[in-house]
Design a protein around this motif. Structure first.
Motif, short mmCIF file in Angstrom:
data_model
loop_
_atom_site.label_atom_id
_atom_site.label_comp_id
_atom_site.label_asym_id
_atom_site.label_seq_id
_atom_site.Cartn_x
_atom_site.Cartn_y
_atom_site.Cartn_z
N ALA A 143 0.83 -1.20 0.00
CA ALA A 143 0.00 0.00 0.00
C ALA A 143 0.86 1.26 0.00
O ALA A 143 0.53 2.26 -0.64
N LYS A 144 2.00 1.21 0.71
CA LYS A 144 2.90 2.35 0.73
C LYS A 144 3.48 2.61 -0.66
O LYS A 144 3.53 3.76 -1.12
N ALA A 145 3.90 1.54 -1.35
CA ALA A 145 4.43 1.71 -2.71
C ALA A 145 3.38 2.28 -3.65
O ALA A 145 3.64 3.14 -4.48
N LYS A 146 2.15 1.77 -3.50
CA LYS A 146 1.06 2.27 -4.35
C LYS A 146 0.75 3.73 -4.06
O LYS A 146 0.51 4.53 -4.96
N ALA A 147 0.78 4.12 -2.77
CA ALA A 147 0.50 5.50 -2.41
C ALA A 147 1.57 6.44 -2.96
O ALA A 147 1.26 7.53 -3.46
N ALA A 148 2.84 6.01 -2.87
CA ALA A 148 3.91 6.84 -3.43
C ALA A 148 3.77 6.99 -4.93
O ALA A 148 3.97 8.06 -5.51
#
Length: 650
Positions: free
Chosen positions: A54-59
């Motif tokens: 989710a962090k990678a997607k948010a970035a």
């Protein structure tokens, strides 16, 4: 509500650190730090993996948002420049128009003076003046024409870009609306949890949350409102109704040898429904269950219910009609002919928001009525009668009757019919199925229409196999959308910008050429489950249709013994049971006919002399068709487990 959220951390900049086998920490590098505890190391790793993804997607989304903002600013600059250019062109057109009016008036005066001159006077001078003014008028007219041409060319060159920008804005608005809807649903669930609701949706669990050593569930979302469960003053832990897990496999299809020609040679020219067939040609589903499979891609109707435009809604309805054939590409087995009065319910209210009911309302000719209703605001109903003929090399199945879809919010009422299904290589070779014909999906409220064409397979054709094309037009016949794709894989649709007449086609008709925006995918077939070739090529939904369920009616297809025996691989016993059921049905029919003849011998009645239990025959005033519609009572009887009115057919 009497409580507040403890705060949020932006995932794009969050730090996720693992402390030990069960504990991990999420922080933003500042004052906000959450210490979380999972119930096991496996669960902790699942949470860490999900959060990292989710962090990678948010970035990534944050980067894309910045790029889109730059593109939007650039497109705004280009748009202002284009508007200034178009404004100058409009000013040029205004100037040319003033000059044309001026020179035209002067030319008119000269012509009037020329008419009043007597012969022999200053004729030559007047003719010269008229010639000069006519020349000026011609020059000004040419300038006007050139200015109009420049304006048209410039407007056409930018129209596609503007339409694309408008479509992008519209897509973003739809995504924003869907996000807001999801947030509203979550807020509603949290309020229910706070107020002591009796049932929570399956996406929420009942964890206890604190500042240190918090317990997580694999399906938990980070909302501190749920910490009320650990508060002594809050309601006690609630009883959660679990979602039923559906089966994903059935017994593999046994490999039995059968002399096909010995059975088929006496069946040529006969109607398929009147031929006694062994279960070796069947698949362990009834025709009612196959009819319910049309709802596999119910999401298309959910999306259609949200459409503001009836023409766009038509595209989703048309895609839904095509999607119902996607499961037939490898399904060469014949479904069981339902017994008269047989029913099948498909209750997916909790998982998918809809439930449906089918009933066999006639046996000769075989006809089934289907009714499905969704919480998203659509109702699907259909009555299908099958006419089939065996022609030696191939088998043709012609579905008769109509399908109707009604949307409550817009009151749009759609209807369409099915195309012909052909099973090839009945005697020699590998069986394969083709769909061919044309469908007209009609919106009876607005007059919109979608004409779909299923191209038959041809060895000599250069077209893609199983090709489907369609055009969505309004009541005046103007095209607005074009659909294309295949009935076994996917469908795309695109908005029409301009249409023009092209060259004559192969049938002598003039083709219409459509200029469209970039095509968008509207439907794609779900992948088949692993090992499906050994399970009659069933889809994930089809695998669950004959799964035993408690509380269904005694006439439900799941309770049919010959079908159950076939699914279990006991084909010899299934054939014996099938003959018993068919003979029982014939006996009941003869008794019913005798009673009817004795009570009212002079009245003409239906061939089966049978009155459907859950459906009634009406004349639909909108589509002007006669069909069976659901009259109610089934789901109420199921809640009360009251099935005394059901006939004994098994």
């Amino acid at each position: 509500m009497g409580h507040t959220c403890r705060g949020t951390i932006n995932l794009a900049t969050a730090n996720i650190v693992v402390e030990d086998s069960c504990n991990f920490v999420i922080s933003n590098g500042g004052a906000q730090t959450y210490h979380l505890k999972a119930s096991s190391e496996v669960e902790r790793q699942r949470w860490v993996t999900a959060l990292e993804l989710a962090k990678a997607k948010a970035a990534h989304m944050q980067t894309e948002s910045g790029e889109r903002e730059e593109e939007f600013q650039l497109s705004q600059t280009q748009m202002y420049s284009t508007l200034r250019t178009l404004n100058s062109k409009v000013e040029d057109l205004t100037t040319c128009n003033d000059l044309i009016v001026k020179h035209g008036s002067a030319l008119q005066r000269s012509l009037s003076e020329l008419e009043g001159i007597c012969a022999g006077s200053d004729m030559g001078e007047k003719i010269r003046q008229v010639t000069e003014r006519a020349t000026l008028f011609r020059i000004t007219s040419n300038a006007m024409i050139n200015a109009c041409r420049d304006f048209l060319s410039l407007a056409q060159s930018h129209s596609k870009r503007w339409q694309k920008a408008l479509q992008t804005e519209r897509d973003q608005r739809i995504r924003l609306e869907e996000t807001i809807e999801q947030l509203a649903k979550q807020h509603n669930h949290l309020e229910r949890a706070f107020r002591g609701a009796t049932v929570l949706p399956p996406s929420f669990s009942n964890p206890t949350i604190g500042n240190k050593g918090e317990t997580l569930s694999p399906k938990l979302t980070f909302f501190d409102e749920l910490s009320l469960a650990s508060n002594p003053e809050s309601p006690q832990p609630l009883e959660i109704e679990p979602v039923r897990r559906r089966r994903t496999r059935i017994p593999d299809k046994p490999n039995y040898y059968l002399n096909l020609w010995s059975i088929m040679k006496n069946c040529i020219g006969k109607e398929l429904s009147k031929i006694p067939m062994p279960v070796n040609f069947n698949e362990p589903l009834s025709m009612l269950q196959r009819l319910s499979e049309d709802l596999e891609y119910y999401e298309l109707l959910d999306k259609a219910a949200k459409c503001q435009s009836s023409l766009e809604q038509m595209c989703y309805v048309a895609a839904f009609t095509v999607s119902s054939y996607s499961t037939t590409v490898h399904r060469t087995g014949k479904p069981f002919n339902p017994l008269l009065g047989e029913t099948f319910e498909l209750d997916r209210l909790r998982e998918c928001g809809y439930r449906s009911l089918c009933e066999q309302v006639s046996h000769h000719p075989p006809a089934a009525a289907h009714h499905a209703v969704s919480e998203k605001g659509w109702t699907l109903r259909q009555e299908i009668t099958l006419a089939s003929k065996f022609r030696g090399k191939y088998l043709s199945i012609m579905p008769l009757g109509s399908i109707q879809c009604i949307f409550a919010k817009s009151s749009n009422h759609y209807s369409w019919k099915k195309v012909t299904t052909t099973v090839h290589n009945i005697i020699v070779g590998k069986l394969w199925i083709d769909q061919s014909g044309e469908i007209d999906v009609v919106n009876h409220r607005t007059g919109d229409r979608c004409h779909l064409k299923f191209t038959p397979y041809s060895y000599f054709s250069r077209d893609v196999p199983r090709k489907v094309t369609g055009v969505v037009t309004d009541k005046d016949g103007k095209a607005h959308y074009v659909l294309s794709g295949t009935w076994d894989e996917k469908m795309e649709f695109s908005r029409v910008i301009q249409s023009s007449k092209g060259e004559n086609g192969t049938e002598g008709k003039q083709r219409t050429v459509y200029q469209t925006l970039k095509a968008k995918e509207i439907w794609r077939k779900n992948p088949l489950p692993e090992g499906t070739e050994n399970m009659y090529y069933f889809s994930s939904l089809a695998l669950t249709l004959n799964e035993p369920e408690e509380g269904v009616a005694p006439t439900d297809s799941r309770r049919r013994p010959d079908q159950r025996l076939m699914e279990e691989g006991r084909w010899d016993e299934a054939n014996t049971e099938k003959q018993r059921l068919e003979e029982k049905q014939r006996t009941v029919r003869r008794e019913r006919e005798a009673v009817k003849a004795a009570s009212s011998p002079e009245e003409g009645t239906h061939q089966d002399n049978y009155q459907a239990l859950w459906f009634e025959r009406i004349d639909d005033p909108v589509s002007e068709e006669t069909l069976h519609v659901y009259k109610g009572g089934y789901w109420e009887a199921k809640e009360q487990s009251s099935w005394d009115m059901c006939p004994d057919i098994f």
